[in-house]
Design a protein around this motif. Structure first.
Motif: not given
Length: 194
Positions: A115, A157, A80, A112-113, A153, A86, A83-84
């Protein structure tokens, strides 16, 4: 006499250099010490970098967490946290572009990152954990909670982009399919036509 002395020193040093070079050829331990370390593959470099990043993440926790004490909740928090950084736009359900593979304009949905990146990261960390002496049974990267998170995820996505995820077929099925077609007299391959 001094000119002869200099000549003898030069000859002695060159003969000792030749002797040490010959010894180095005979002694494989000395050969390994003189050779530069082997270049790591891209996968091994990424695995090492990912392992160090996860270790740094755990050390930055308050209180710090030892790698041996980490569990699947630490791994989920790490994912998580990533994610910042991504670069994949994931549309939220309220977004007008939700479900569109090619949105026509910009929106404020978060990056986001992807998947696939998370899945590959977990695979590398799972291998690195065991390479660093962790037992496969206690591997926090292999826990069911991580698999469930990755599946969620992936599905979210896919829905946000409007493109369903399709699992790739195994090659074993493709070989069987080719064999079935070859027994069909109406089926012709490129090789049979030429």
């Amino acid at each position: 006499m001094s000119s002869n002395k200099g000549k003898e020193v030069a000859e002695a040093s060159s003969s000792s250099a030749n002797n040490s070079a010959a010894a180095a050829v005979d002694d494989p331990d000395q050969q390994q010490q003189k050779q530069p370390p082997a270049q790591l593959s891209r996968y091994e470099s990424q695995k090492r970098r990912d392992w160090n990043t996860f270790g740094q993440y755990l050390r930055n926790q308050r209180p710090p967490v030892a790698l041996s004490q980490s569990n699947s909740s630490h791994v989920l928090d790490f994912l998580r946290y990533l994610d910042q950084f991504g670069k994949t736009k994931v549309h939220l359900q309220g977004c007008v572009f939700f479900g569109q593979p090619e949105p026509p304009g910009p929106c404020t949905c978060p990056l986001r990152q992807a998947w696939g990146s998370l899945d590959a990261l977990i695979g590398r960390l799972r291998a690195a954990y065991e390479e660093h002496g962790g037992l496969p049974e206690s591997n926090p990267f292999a826990s069911g909670a991580i698999r469930v998170y990755l599946r969620e995820v992936r599905d979210s996505q896919a829905k946000a982009r409007g493109i369903p995820y399709k699992k790739k077929k195994k090659k074993r099925n493709l070989i069987k399919a080719n064999h079935d077609h070859s027994s069909n007299p109406n089926f012709t391959t490129m090789q049979q036509r030429s």
